[in-house]
Motif scaffolding. Structure first.
Motif, PDB file in Angstrom:
ATOM      1  N   GLU B  12       0.855  -1.201   0.000  1.00 37.52           N
ATOM      2  CA  GLU B  12       0.000   0.000   0.000  1.00 37.52           C
ATOM      3  C   GLU B  12       0.885   1.243   0.000  1.00 37.52           C
ATOM      4  N   THR B  66      -1.945  -3.436  -4.830  1.00 34.98           N
ATOM      5  CA  THR B  66      -2.651  -2.992  -3.620  1.00 34.98           C
ATOM      6  C   THR B  66      -3.888  -3.847  -3.340  1.00 34.98           C
ATOM      7  N   SER B  93      -3.115  -6.438   3.214  1.00 30.68           N
ATOM      8  CA  SER B  93      -3.027  -5.351   4.201  1.00 30.68           C
ATOM      9  C   SER B  93      -4.398  -5.079   4.791  1.00 30.68           C
ATOM     10  N   THR B  96      -4.754   0.751   4.940  1.00 30.71           N
ATOM     11  CA  THR B  96      -4.051   1.466   3.881  1.00 30.71           C
ATOM     12  C   THR B  96      -3.808   2.902   4.334  1.00 30.71           C
ATOM     13  N   ASN B 146      -9.007  -1.373   5.406  1.00 25.97           N
ATOM     14  CA  ASN B 146      -9.344  -1.840   4.062  1.00 25.97           C
ATOM     15  C   ASN B 146     -10.586  -2.719   4.117  1.00 25.97           C
TER      16      ASN B 146
END
Lengths: 240, 240
Positions: B12, B66, B93, B96, B146
């Motif tokens: 990210e 991403t 992730s 972010t 996220n």
């Protein structure tokens, strides 16, 4: 002749599974190393696992991950060998994660009205899990400044020829050159290679090499930059 | 038979030169893909440039960087093809970067007593430079949550067999299994592969595969995990 080159980008741990990484393919560092190695110069290259690697019988690879690793390795090599030049092209993290907390943690820390980074670090240290929970809407990472590695080089070997790098993003040329000049003076560098991320596309790589007399030379590809750096180092060494 | 696999770790962007990355070599994903591909199963693999890649005539590679990329690609593939199983081993992730500010910026934002993340985002957006300056002792990165990619899968294809992954760090086995069970229920997964980072060393890889009946099967290497997942998917598909 023996030189020290750094290339690639450092990576700083947030927790056991996440890190902040600096993008750098290591391609320019590879071009520089290969340019010297083809003239049988001994090269110590400090780089990362992810960077592209040059190959050759006179090239010694040294792997690091974090800025702290880089500092240690640099000191070790520079107290063992004498270098004609140090070319520091690695993208080094200016900051390293100090604490990671939730927004709720941040809000309670603010209410205490004490020194914020210290309080957040205490909160983070009290947490027992090693991976930060994802049960919060916002996560806050506080980073502290890393030591400036480039400033160590002339302290360790005042006689070495130091080439530093300055990468900015989408700035006017005059600003780029001014920032490079500032870095050259602050770090007692002999040259700074100034470049702008928006002018790097694969092998095409626009760069300005400035020296202590504020003369500026230009190059347009990674190979040109590598050859220019080598030529200028050789010329400066010839005058000594 | 056609399956969808995700592997590697997302990255990210913080700014144009820095990113937060999730470590993941992609080796387990590679082992899983190869285990199916040797039986001529068609595999769509969503992965990253840095992950190790499986090879084979029935393997289609799709690159993402991403979490947002992953979401888009997953939706695209899952509305185009029907999958017998989706094996979601990518390290995604959870957060972010939303804004990056200096400690001084954070302190002025706190003084305003408004919604902190919103105020920090406004401050960050007002900044004109694209690379964060290093002229501050502390940098503060605020990250927002996220979307949970795994929760999309059964919404897109309720009939697919979903295998999720849960990686924790240095927790007791019972906690690991409980967290995996929770994830299985929340995401309507058919299986969760639960593993602990402290028990992964090269090819050695300790994992527990739990199913909806809360039966737990154990494996000790990446190859064993891959074979176990394939066997269990085939068995479940056989009962339908």
């Amino acid at each position: 002749m023996r030189i020290l080159v750094t290339s690639g980008g450092t990576s700083e741990k947030i927790d056991d599974v996440r890190a902040i990484t600096n993008h750098s393919s290591g391609k320019l560092g590879k071009a520089i190393v290969e340019s010297f190695a083809k003239d049988q110069v001994i090269v110590d290259l400090i780089t990362t696992r992810l960077a592209v690697k040059p190959e050759g019988p006179t090239i010694n690879l040294h792997y690091i991950e974090t800025t702290a690793d880089l500092e240690k390795k640099l000191k070790e090599l520079m107290t063992t060998h004498s270098y004609d030049a140090v070319i520091h092209s690695m993208a080094v993290s200016d900051f390293t994660p100090e604490s990671s907390v939730t927004l709720e943690d941040l809000e309670s820390a603010i209410a205490l009205q004490t020194d914020l980074p210290t309080t957040l670090l205490e909160i983070a240290n009290k947490r027992t899990t090693k991976k930060i929970s994802s049960d919060t809407d916002h996560l806050v990472i506080v980073l502290k400044k890393n030591p400036k590695i480039i400033s160590l080089i002339k302290k360790l070997q005042p006689q070495t020829i130091l080439v530093g790098f300055k990468l900015l993003v989408d700035v006017p040329m005059i600003e780029l050159l001014n920032v490079a000049k500032e870095s050259l003076e602050k770090n007692h560098a002999d040259f700074i290679l100034a470049n702008d991320l928006t002018e790097i596309h694969g092998e095409k790589h626009h760069g300005y090499l400035i020296n202590q007399q504020q003369k500026v030379k230009e190059a347009h590809t990674k190979t040109e930059i590598a050859e220019l750096i080598k030529k200028e180092i050789m010329a400066l060494e010839g005058t000594r």
